[in-house]
Write a protein that holds these residues in place. Structure first.
Motif, PDB file in Angstrom:
ATOM      1  N   GLY A 280      38.934  22.882  50.766  1.00  0.00           N
ATOM      2  CA  GLY A 280      38.171  22.842  51.937  1.00  0.00           C
ATOM      3  C   GLY A 280      38.103  24.380  52.405  1.00  0.00           C
ATOM      4  N   GLY A 281      39.065  25.214  51.886  1.00  0.00           N
ATOM      5  CA  GLY A 281      38.928  26.650  52.682  1.00  0.00           C
ATOM      6  C   GLY A 281      37.852  27.333  51.693  1.00  0.00           C
ATOM      7  N   GLU A 282      37.380  28.326  52.380  1.00  0.00           N
ATOM      8  CA  GLU A 282      36.111  29.260  51.921  1.00  0.00           C
ATOM      9  C   GLU A 282      37.047  30.396  51.401  1.00  0.00           C
ATOM     10  N   TYR A 283      37.447  30.051  50.239  1.00  0.00           N
ATOM     11  CA  TYR A 283      38.370  31.245  49.659  1.00  0.00           C
ATOM     12  C   TYR A 283      37.687  32.350  48.862  1.00  0.00           C
ATOM     13  N   PHE A 284      36.209  32.152  48.678  1.00  0.00           N
ATOM     14  CA  PHE A 284      35.636  33.147  48.052  1.00  0.00           C
ATOM     15  C   PHE A 284      34.276  33.298  48.598  1.00  0.00           C
ATOM     16  N   PRO A 285      34.378  33.934  49.732  1.00  0.00           N
ATOM     17  CA  PRO A 285      33.313  34.355  50.452  1.00  0.00           C
ATOM     18  C   PRO A 285      32.345  35.380  50.021  1.00  0.00           C
ATOM     19  N   SER A 286      30.986  35.632  50.329  1.00  0.00           N
ATOM     20  CA  SER A 286      30.108  36.889  49.742  1.00  0.00           C
ATOM     21  C   SER A 286      30.984  38.089  50.060  1.00  0.00           C
ATOM     22  N   LEU A 287      31.095  38.949  49.290  1.00  0.00           N
ATOM     23  CA  LEU A 287      31.764  40.208  49.750  1.00  0.00           C
ATOM     24  C   LEU A 287      30.804  41.363  49.631  1.00  0.00           C
ATOM     25  N   LYS A 288      30.734  42.306  50.338  1.00  0.00           N
ATOM     26  CA  LYS A 288      29.991  43.372  50.481  1.00  0.00           C
ATOM     27  C   LYS A 288      30.581  44.700  50.021  1.00  0.00           C
ATOM     28  N   LYS A 289      29.878  45.550  49.799  1.00  0.00           N
ATOM     29  CA  LYS A 289      30.392  46.874  49.491  1.00  0.00           C
ATOM     30  C   LYS A 289      31.190  47.681  50.761  1.00  0.00           C
ATOM     31  N   GLU A 290      32.393  48.003  50.527  1.00  0.00           N
ATOM     32  CA  GLU A 290      33.342  48.482  51.734  1.00  0.00           C
ATOM     33  C   GLU A 290      33.556  49.941  51.700  1.00  0.00           C
ATOM     34  N   GLY A 291      33.435  50.503  50.311  1.00  0.00           N
ATOM     35  CA  GLY A 291      34.011  51.812  49.957  1.00  0.00           C
ATOM     36  C   GLY A 291      33.478  52.307  48.588  1.00  0.00           C
ATOM     37  N   ASP A 292      33.822  53.182  48.155  1.00  0.00           N
ATOM     38  CA  ASP A 292      33.462  54.038  47.033  1.00  0.00           C
ATOM     39  C   ASP A 292      34.693  53.864  45.686  1.00  0.00           C
ATOM     40  N   SER A 293      35.639  53.139  46.099  1.00  0.00           N
ATOM     41  CA  SER A 293      36.674  53.180  45.033  1.00  0.00           C
ATOM     42  C   SER A 293      36.594  52.272  43.871  1.00  0.00           C
ATOM     43  N   LEU A 294      36.852  52.580  42.810  1.00  0.00           N
ATOM     44  CA  LEU A 294      36.866  51.723  41.550  1.00  0.00           C
ATOM     45  C   LEU A 294      38.330  50.947  41.454  1.00  0.00           C
ATOM     46  N   LEU A 415      58.578  41.072  30.807  1.00  0.00           N
ATOM     47  CA  LEU A 415      58.826  39.844  30.105  1.00  0.00           C
ATOM     48  C   LEU A 415      58.664  38.572  30.876  1.00  0.00           C
ATOM     49  N   HIS A 416      59.485  38.843  32.102  1.00  0.00           N
ATOM     50  CA  HIS A 416      60.354  37.479  32.940  1.00  0.00           C
ATOM     51  C   HIS A 416      59.515  37.306  34.081  1.00  0.00           C
ATOM     52  N   ASP A 417      58.893  38.221  34.843  1.00  0.00           N
ATOM     53  CA  ASP A 417      58.396  37.792  35.982  1.00  0.00           C
ATOM     54  C   ASP A 417      56.760  37.990  35.784  1.00  0.00           C
ATOM     55  N   THR A 418      56.292  37.322  37.064  1.00  0.00           N
ATOM     56  CA  THR A 418      54.985  37.353  37.361  1.00  0.00           C
ATOM     57  C   THR A 418      54.605  38.359  38.553  1.00  0.00           C
ATOM     58  N   GLU A 419      53.808  39.418  37.935  1.00  0.00           N
ATOM     59  CA  GLU A 419      53.497  40.805  38.709  1.00  0.00           C
ATOM     60  C   GLU A 419      52.072  40.949  38.950  1.00  0.00           C
ATOM     61  N   VAL A 420      51.954  41.995  39.681  1.00  0.00           N
ATOM     62  CA  VAL A 420      50.390  42.299  39.931  1.00  0.00           C
ATOM     63  C   VAL A 420      50.490  43.827  40.359  1.00  0.00           C
ATOM     64  N   ASN A 421      49.524  44.519  39.969  1.00  0.00           N
ATOM     65  CA  ASN A 421      49.318  45.815  40.203  1.00  0.00           C
ATOM     66  C   ASN A 421      47.681  46.135  40.452  1.00  0.00           C
ATOM     67  N   ALA A 422      47.675  47.105  41.622  1.00  0.00           N
ATOM     68  CA  ALA A 422      46.265  47.394  41.508  1.00  0.00           C
ATOM     69  C   ALA A 422      46.041  49.033  41.001  1.00  0.00           C
ATOM     70  N   VAL A 423      45.044  48.969  40.162  1.00  0.00           N
ATOM     71  CA  VAL A 423      44.764  50.332  39.641  1.00  0.00           C
ATOM     72  C   VAL A 423      43.679  50.763  40.210  1.00  0.00           C
ATOM     73  N   VAL A 424      43.503  52.081  40.839  1.00  0.00           N
ATOM     74  CA  VAL A 424      42.516  52.855  41.461  1.00  0.00           C
ATOM     75  C   VAL A 424      42.111  53.924  40.574  1.00  0.00           C
ATOM     76  N   LEU A 425      40.897  54.021  40.229  1.00  0.00           N
ATOM     77  CA  LEU A 425      40.340  55.361  39.604  1.00  0.00           C
ATOM     78  C   LEU A 425      39.410  56.017  40.602  1.00  0.00           C
ATOM     79  N   GLY A 426      39.631  57.445  40.506  1.00  0.00           N
ATOM     80  CA  GLY A 426      39.277  58.384  41.379  1.00  0.00           C
ATOM     81  C   GLY A 426      40.014  59.457  42.143  1.00  0.00           C
ATOM     82  N   THR A 427      39.502  60.595  42.168  1.00  0.00           N
ATOM     83  CA  THR A 427      40.302  61.638  42.648  1.00  0.00           C
ATOM     84  C   THR A 427      40.562  61.517  44.282  1.00  0.00           C
ATOM     85  N   GLN A 428      39.602  60.986  44.834  1.00  0.00           N
ATOM     86  CA  GLN A 428      40.087  61.054  46.140  1.00  0.00           C
ATOM     87  C   GLN A 428      41.112  60.154  46.648  1.00  0.00           C
ATOM     88  N   PHE A 429      41.322  58.933  46.088  1.00  0.00           N
ATOM     89  CA  PHE A 429      42.771  58.024  46.317  1.00  0.00           C
ATOM     90  C   PHE A 429      43.845  58.777  45.394  1.00  0.00           C
TER      91      PHE A 429
END
Length: 473
Positions: A280-294, A415-429
């Motif tokens: 019932g939740g709108e979990y995947f709304p339309s997303l627009k460009k917010e910046g220039d980061s890859l 090996l054991h844990d559930t993890e997440v990383n954000a990788v950002v490409l670009g010299t500005q960040f």
């Protein structure tokens, strides 16, 4: 001279050594990380144009190439933007995502302020996944805010790790449930479960907050009093460094198309834990460009044959040409990752690593120090952060490949844990990451080879002891 390991009786120490030795037996099913060669062989590393997605789906090959070429022009020549990017995409199956704004957040107060603003503005749903949430001056205001938003009609879904929240009373979560929040305990564990050598060892170490499907947060920060003030603050009257100093940590806020990846990961974990129906939740709304980061969102879990985050780190360091700057709380290295770091230093890459001068747990701290001699001999420069308990998990390589996330550089995370990383490409960040690295470097003490060789025998015993248990740390 007293050679007894502080805090461990002789009988307990012998039992722990025996258990560690038993891990060599296949009957216990202990997994090990693949060698550097196996990681390289796990996918093609032929140079090929990487895939890039945007707000409206996959970009054309021409559009993708143009974006990568723009980053190359800013960064200068580096294999990180060719062979490495293609390798990680093939292994993880996750494309680069264009059009994002990524905000770097330092320490608890700045992160909590940004999170609170996003939660206050929530209109539809709030999805929160965390390792630690305490009933204290950080956790209680968060719970109050989430309950208030639920009363306003906002759907609130929470995943917390059973082991990470072991010191949080059940009444804390029951109160949230009683007020209409959906709460899931990840992999509930009791004392006897820890002796099973099975799924109880697999924990949810991710930190994800997604609000209305439009803004996401991730990094290393938990909801715990040690983050209630800036890491430059000191608790007066406390003598123990673990209690005296607040924690130094890093988070990011992401806006744009990449938010959908964090949402997908949250919902996958929710389903895997048999959470209640939250349709019932709108979990995947339309997303627009917010910046220039890859951005590439890289997730790992125990069911992966090769941890995507591990492979990304090894590959990034293998392709580094100028600099590798790591800031990590736990550096319990396996042979493959240690080789990737030392090989980079030996071929002339400037490798600097900032580590904690003290820690919340002595074993990972000394297991990390067990690597110092080999790293120093290879030309790696090591620094220990002073006057704060370092908990960050970040890297910036060649000034253009940056990552912030929940994953430590240790066997447990890979090996054991559930993890997440954000990788950002670009010299500005990347420039922002470099400035943060220099800030921490200015507050760190360098460990020189000569000084390191003079450390006391008791420290050497702790290092050897801790290294025996690196599989579980």
């Amino acid at each position: 001279m007293n050679n007894r390991v502080p805090g461990i009786s002789k009988s307990r120490f012998l039992i722990l050594v025996l258990i560690s030795s038993l891990c060599l037996l296949p009957l216990l099913g202990c997994r090990f990380l693949p060698s550097l060669h196996e990681v390289a062989e796990s996918g093609s590393i032929e140079e090929s144009p990487p895939s890039v997605s945007g707000p409206f789906g996959p970009l054309s090959m021409k559009e993708s190439k143009a974006l990568i070429d723009q980053v190359k022009e800013e960064a200068g020549p580096t294999d990180l933007l060719t062979r490495h990017v293609s390798f990680v995409e093939e292994l993880s199956g996750q494309p680069l995502i264009a059009g994002n704004r990524v905000t770097l957040l330092s320490d608890g107060p700045e992160t909590f302020a940004a999170m609170s603003e996003a939660i206050h503005n929530a209109k539809e749903h709030i999805n929160l996944e965390t390792f630690i949430i305490r009933d204290d001056e950080v956790g209680r205001p968060l719970a109050d805010l989430l309950i208030r938003k639920r009363r306003e009609g906002v759907l609130v879904n929470i995943i917390y790790d059973s082991f990470g929240a072991k010191k949080t009373p059940s009444e804390f979560f029951e109160r949230m449930k009683a007020n209409g929040l959906n709460v899931v305990e990840f992999n509930p564990v009791g004392f006897f479960d820890l002796l099973s050598w099975g799924q109880a060892n697999n924990r949810d170490h991710r930190k994800i907050l997604v609000v209305d499907g439009k803004v996401a947060f991730t990094g290393g920060i938990n909801f715990y009093r040690v983050y209630s003030k800036s890491s430059s603050s000191v608790l007066r009257g406390e003598k123990d460094p673990q209690s005296r100093y607040y924690w130094r940590d890093t988070h990011v806020q992401v806006e744009g198309p990449a938010v959908a990846e964090f949402q997908r990961l949250f919902l996958e974990t929710w389903r895997s834990q048999n959470g209640p129906d939250i349709a019932g939740g709108e979990y995947f709304p339309s997303l627009k460009k917010e910046g220039d980061s890859l951005v590439r969102v890289i997730a790992s879990s125990p069911d992966q044959s090769i941890s995507n985050i591990y492979a990304a780190y090894v590959s990034a360091m293998a392709h580094a040409e100028r600099s590798v700057h790591l800031t990590h709380a736990y550096l319990v290295l396996d042979p493959g990752l240690r080789k990737a770091i030392t090989d980079a230093a030996k071929r002339g890459v400037s490798v600097k690593i900032i580590l904690p001068a003290f820690s919340d747990f002595w074993m990972p701290f000394h297991a990390a120090r067990a690597n110092y001699s080999e790293l120093l001999a290879a030309g790696v420069r090591l620094f220990e952060r002073q006057n704060a308990l370092l908990h960050s998990k970040t890297a910036v390589i060649d000034g253009v490949w940056s990552t912030v996330g929940s994953s430590n550089l240790d066997v447990r995370s890979f090996l054991h844990d559930t993890e997440v990383n954000a990788v950002v490409l670009g010299t500005q960040f990347g420039g922002k990451m470099e400035r943060m690295f220099e800030y921490d470097l200015s507050r760190s003490k360098e460990i020189t080879p000569g000084e390191w060789e003079k450390r006391p025998v008791t420290d050497r015993i702790k290092e050897r002891t801790a290294r025996l248990f690196r599989y579980w740390l």
